[in-house]
Design a protein around this motif. Sequence first.
Motif, short mmCIF file in Angstrom:
data_model
loop_
_atom_site.label_atom_id
_atom_site.label_comp_id
_atom_site.label_asym_id
_atom_site.label_seq_id
_atom_site.Cartn_x
_atom_site.Cartn_y
_atom_site.Cartn_z
N MET A 31 -39.19 17.22 -9.42
CA MET A 31 -37.88 17.85 -9.23
C MET A 31 -36.82 16.75 -9.32
SD MET A 31 -37.01 20.74 -6.39
CE MET A 31 -35.62 21.84 -6.62
N LYS A 32 -35.81 16.96 -10.18
CA LYS A 32 -34.78 15.96 -10.42
C LYS A 32 -33.45 16.41 -9.82
CE LYS A 32 -36.48 13.95 -14.77
NZ LYS A 32 -36.11 13.64 -16.17
N SER A 33 -32.76 15.46 -9.19
CA SER A 33 -31.42 15.73 -8.67
C SER A 33 -30.41 15.67 -9.80
CB SER A 33 -31.06 14.70 -7.60
OG SER A 33 -30.84 13.43 -8.20
N ALA A 34 -29.16 15.97 -9.49
CA ALA A 34 -28.10 15.94 -10.49
C ALA A 34 -27.92 14.54 -11.08
CB ALA A 34 -26.79 16.42 -9.88
N SER A 73 -32.41 20.16 -10.87
CA SER A 73 -31.63 20.74 -9.78
C SER A 73 -30.17 20.32 -9.90
CB SER A 73 -32.18 20.29 -8.43
OG SER A 73 -31.33 20.74 -7.38
N PRO A 74 -29.23 21.21 -9.57
CA PRO A 74 -27.81 20.84 -9.59
C PRO A 74 -27.37 20.08 -8.35
CG PRO A 74 -28.03 23.13 -8.93
CD PRO A 74 -29.42 22.65 -9.27
N LEU A 75 -28.29 19.89 -7.39
CA LEU A 75 -27.93 19.25 -6.12
C LEU A 75 -27.92 17.74 -6.23
CD1 LEU A 75 -30.06 21.39 -3.62
CD2 LEU A 75 -27.75 21.83 -4.49
N GLU A 76 -27.03 17.12 -5.46
CA GLU A 76 -27.03 15.66 -5.35
C GLU A 76 -28.31 15.21 -4.66
OE1 GLU A 76 -23.53 14.86 -3.15
OE2 GLU A 76 -22.16 15.50 -4.73
N ALA A 77 -28.66 13.95 -4.87
CA ALA A 77 -29.95 13.45 -4.39
C ALA A 77 -30.11 13.58 -2.88
CB ALA A 77 -30.12 11.99 -4.81
N ASP A 78 -29.06 13.23 -2.11
CA ASP A 78 -29.20 13.29 -0.64
C ASP A 78 -29.34 14.73 -0.15
OD1 ASP A 78 -26.56 13.83 -1.36
OD2 ASP A 78 -25.78 13.16 0.57
N VAL A 79 -28.65 15.67 -0.83
CA VAL A 79 -28.75 17.07 -0.44
C VAL A 79 -30.11 17.64 -0.85
CG1 VAL A 79 -27.73 19.36 -0.66
CG2 VAL A 79 -26.27 17.33 -0.66
N LEU A 80 -30.56 17.30 -2.05
CA LEU A 80 -31.85 17.78 -2.52
C LEU A 80 -32.97 17.27 -1.62
CD1 LEU A 80 -33.61 19.28 -4.51
CD2 LEU A 80 -33.56 17.26 -6.00
#
Length: 340
Positions: free
Chosen positions: A179-182, A219-226
């Motif tokens: 799973m990749k962050s934005a 994923s459209p989420l930033e890394a810290d949120v993801l």
Amino acid sequence: MSSINYTTRTEGQTKINTIIWTVPNFVNLLENKVIREFRTEKSKDPTADASESRFQLKMQFLGRDNDIIEIYYLSPNPVFLKSLLTICLKRFEERTIVIKEYHTIQANKWQYLATLFKRDIASYEGRDVYLLSDGSLRIKFQFMVTNDIKVEHSNVPEAQLSDDFENLLNNGLFSDVTMKSAEGTEYKVHKAVLASRSAVLKAHFEHNTTECYTNTIESPLEADVLREVLTFIYSDKAPRVDEIPEKLLAAADYYQLNRLKSLCEEALHKRLTVENAIETLQLADLHSANTLKQLTLEFIKDGQARLITTTDGWAKVKSVELIKRIYEYIMADDVDGDIK
């Protein structure tokens, strides 16, 4: 100074602890913006063994004007109990406002019991709603502890399922998807775990989707949120919910994580003020956070509307529909109606 009346009695296998907490001049206490917490003294129960301590109680005042009062209790021992909270009214009347059925609680850890609102204690029309004739607030607690199911110290280890699953996320063992962050940060995760927790993530692995062939989810989420979302998915915990509730609310709505969404709504409600009420209402509306929307509208209606119209948030409102909704809610007779 507040006063405590503490009594205990036994009925069969159940010990009933009754505590009546009287706080004089309670409105004056609410108007004191310095005091943010008020608790009972830690003491011994004279009717119990020397080694047995009493329950402790505390109130936390939240909001700029102490508009919200949260009530907690603490048990000196791990127990299986049922709890009741009752408001003592004038003319010897009582109103039970919270009943929590039997559940296990930990020792020496504050347990949330209920939330009171300033408007219910002394209304803006001058009617003392929850106060006695002398201006004091009197609340009665009942803690019913079942002795036959009491949690004792034993050799049985504590449940660690959530910790084990979190370790699975941390070490990436047996992962079968990335799973990749934005920003492109990668996390090694597991299809079965993701699919079991989120209908949105489950859809990535059904039918002939791109993710089925690449085993990669963008994923459209930033890394810290993801990272926080994945921690919740694996462990059901959200350590940073009080730090970034706005971002986590959006993420929970996106991935349809209802419990995380509720945790975010609770965190945002706790930090609700006149200054951020409009932004909070817009956020709740955007992400269909209906509980937060209801509480924010109640906050605005509860004598705050005039103040809120002087804030920057109000000045920046561009949605006529939002203004209309606030107006209709304030003017409505049935404040318990569903929010459309």
